[in-house]
Enzyme design. Structure first.
Site, PDB file in Angstrom:
ATOM      1  N   SER A   1       0.837  -1.206   0.000  1.00 45.26           N
ATOM      2  CA  SER A   1       0.000   0.000   0.000  1.00 45.26           C
ATOM      3  C   SER A   1       0.871   1.254   0.000  1.00 45.26           C
ATOM      4  O   SER A   1       1.701   1.416  -0.896  1.00 45.26           O
ATOM      5  CB  SER A   1      -0.946  -0.062   1.208  1.00 45.26           C
ATOM      6  OG  SER A   1      -1.868   0.982   1.188  1.00 45.26           O
TER       7      SER A   1
ATOM      8  N   HIS B   1      -2.612  -0.935  -3.362  1.00 50.86           N
ATOM      9  CA  HIS B   1      -3.788  -0.071  -3.134  1.00 50.86           C
ATOM     10  C   HIS B   1      -3.672   1.208  -3.941  1.00 50.86           C
ATOM     11  O   HIS B   1      -2.583   1.777  -4.035  1.00 50.86           O
ATOM     12  CB  HIS B   1      -3.902   0.304  -1.652  1.00 50.86           C
ATOM     13  CG  HIS B   1      -4.209  -0.880  -0.785  1.00 50.86           C
ATOM     14  ND1 HIS B   1      -3.973  -0.887   0.557  1.00 50.86           N
ATOM     15  CD2 HIS B   1      -4.731  -2.093  -1.082  1.00 50.86           C
ATOM     16  CE1 HIS B   1      -4.351  -2.061   1.063  1.00 50.86           C
ATOM     17  NE2 HIS B   1      -4.792  -2.815   0.079  1.00 50.86           N
TER      18      HIS B   1
ATOM     19  N   ASP C   1      -4.548  -4.661   5.555  1.00 53.83           N
ATOM     20  CA  ASP C   1      -4.863  -5.585   4.464  1.00 53.83           C
ATOM     21  C   ASP C   1      -3.688  -6.548   4.267  1.00 53.83           C
ATOM     22  O   ASP C   1      -2.531  -6.177   4.440  1.00 53.83           O
ATOM     23  CB  ASP C   1      -5.126  -4.778   3.180  1.00 53.83           C
ATOM     24  CG  ASP C   1      -5.694  -5.654   2.078  1.00 53.83           C
ATOM     25  OD1 ASP C   1      -6.307  -6.687   2.390  1.00 53.83           O
ATOM     26  OD2 ASP C   1      -5.516  -5.293   0.901  1.00 53.83           O
TER      27      ASP C   1
END
Ligand SMILES: C[S@@+](CC[C@H](N)C(=O)[O-])C[C@H]1O[C@@H](n2cnc3c(N)ncnc32)[C@H](O)[C@@H]1O
Lengths: 203, 275
Positions: free
Chosen positions: A13, A40, A133
């Protein structure tokens, strides 16, 4: 029984563009595994990142399309606003399902579907990121007998995601980004010994 | 056999049973997504395994209905992919305007946000009263919601931004009335939309359409079912009609592509040729 890895999945991310450039940049053109990545990004981010990465590394990098066949030595990046999943027959699929772990694409979704298909022959990697995540997915990979690699939180631009992954499951390797490509190469089979034909009936 | 493989067998049997008893055919859905949803449904149900669920599922319609809600996921937005709606406004509507009346099919409309967006766009472009939309979905629960035209107010901020990015210049707030936490879409948007059940896996075509939109539905299907849908759309469309797919769906490498011209590259707007 020595296992032969079939794929690498990566979740990343915040700080990912830089981390991916570095990691993929160090992998040679004959790296024998497919690499599936969830980075992401904003839903309207476009497909610039795949093009950027393709330019800066020896492997072929593309944004994943539905029904793409999973080929060794190719990097597939989840498109913005879609989850990326692995199908049993050795190809990719996409979904517009709700956010998972506050993200779409979500690394958890990719990891879990890949774990179901590749079982112990999967390498899961969690890199820098400011959320959680990937940790549930990495746990599933471990439960299915796969290998878990996490970027050393001290080395990560955002440490939260690596830390969450380490807390979630027994991680096999905690390494700095600099050592990651070498580790993946050590684990990956030589091209010539690629044993499997992943192509199924329907592919 | 690994537990995962046992579960895969159970899922096959379950989908087979559902098809035989209820006529809903999910056998040609891509495995990974449907497995994910079924597993969620199972986790929230009273059952331990799919085999255990099977017995009641095949006898009790309400159990099936809950499964159906679980496996048809209905996320949608107003003006999702603003660039797509911008292209509709600028490149497609000028063609549509040349007809006295147009018919549009939204296949897999979920809770209707896409159809309502289209109604806003057409009304703004001076086509009010000159179109009829057929918005269909397999899931009757979402169709009922679609007919009510009620959206959560918190979503409205995002939808307003989408609308503006798509080239909309009116005041978006004029299209709904806020009531507590809900936004009720104006009846002027509803009156030319018909919501109806239609299952792309088993039902037939919708004749004489000027435009068919089916976005983010076929990504869940295996190639065979995808092919069926595309044939259905092709035979529903008049020559010169428009086919709109999701941003990650394309006609590329399909035989049908010969009969279509891509209007806005990357935005998946195709026009059926005349010959
Ligand atoms: C992700 S939503 C897409 C909504 C909207 N078109 C959009 O792009 O925002 C997918 C929809 O397809 C519907 N669907 C799934 N299978 C279907 C089938 N066999 N026939 C018709 N609709 C189906 C689902 O119920 C769901 O509402």
């Amino acid at each position: 029984m020595t296992r032969v890895f079939q794929a690498v999945v990566i979740g990343v991310s915040t700080g990912g563009v830089h981390a991916l450039q570095k990691l993929l940049g160090q992998l040679p053109a004959d790296f024998a595994l497919p690499v599936l990545i969830v980075q992401h990004m904003r839903p309207d981010a476009g497909s610039g990142l795949a093009k950027l990465l393709d330019k800066c590394c020896a492997l072929r990098v593309k944004e994943a399309d539905e029904l793409d066949e999973i080929l060794p030595g190719t990097v597939y990046l989840a498109p913005p606003n879609y989850h990326l999943l692995v199908e049993r027959e050795g190809f990719l699929s996409l979904s517009a399902d709700p956010y998972v772990s506050f993200a779409r694409p979500s690394a958890d979704v990719l990891f879990e579907s890949a774990a179901a298909v590749f079982g112990p022959n999967l390498i899961g990697v969690v890199l820098t990121g400011a959320n959680f995540d990937g940790s549930l997915g990495l746990k599933t990979i471990k439960q299915n007998g796969g290998v878990a690699i996490v970027q050393d939180p001290a080395d990560a631009e955002a440490r939260q995601m690596p830390q969450a992954a380490i807390a979630a499951t027994g991680v096999d390797y905690v390494v700095a980004l600099d050592g990651m490509a070498a580790l993946l190469q050590k684990l990956a089979p030589r091209r010539t010994t690629m044993p499997h034909d992943m192509r199924g009936r329907d592919a | 056999m690994k537990p995962d493989e046992v579960e895969d067998v159970e899922i096959r049997l379950l989908l087979e049973g559902v098809e035989r008893i209820y006529g809903y055919d999910f056998r040609d859905y891509a495995d990974a997504s449907i497995k994910r949803r079924l597993t969620h449904w199972l986790a929230e149900s009273e059952f331990e395994t799919f085999s255990q669920a099977q017995s009641l599922l095949l006898r009790d319609r309400s159990v099936f209905e809950s499964l159906l809600r679980g496996i048809t996921v209905n996320v949608t937005e107003m003006f999702r992919d603003p660039a797509f709606f911008k292209a509709l406004r600028e490149q497609v509507v000028p063609f549509l305007k040349t007809y006295p009346f147009v018919k549009i099919w939204h296949a897999g409309c979920a809770t209707g946000e896409e159809a309502y967006s289209m109604a806003i766009l057409l009304n703004e472009e001076g086509m009010a009263g000159r179109y009829r939309m057929y918005a269909t979905d397999i899931n009757e629960t979402v169709l009922q919601k679609a007919g009510e035209g009620v959206v959560s107010i918190t979503e409205m901020q995002r939808f307003t931004r989408n609308y503006q990015k798509s080239g909309g210049s009116a005041s978006f707030a004029d299209y709904y009335t806020a009531r507590y936490d809900r936004a009720i879409l104006s009846s002027a948007l509803k009156k030319d939309i018909v919501f109806a059940p239609h299952n792309l896996a088993v039902d037939g075509e919708f004749g004489e359409m000027n435009m068919v939109l089916c976005r983010n539905v076929m990504i869940y299907f295996k190639p065979t079912l995808k092919e069926r849908c595309l044939r259905l759309f092709d035979s529903s469309l008049l020559p010169g009609g428009f086919l709109c797919l999701g941003l990650k769906e394309s006609l590329e490498k399909r035989k049908m592509a010969e009969r279509y011209e891509e209007l806005a590259p990357g935005l998946r707007i195709y026009r059926k040729r005349y010959d």
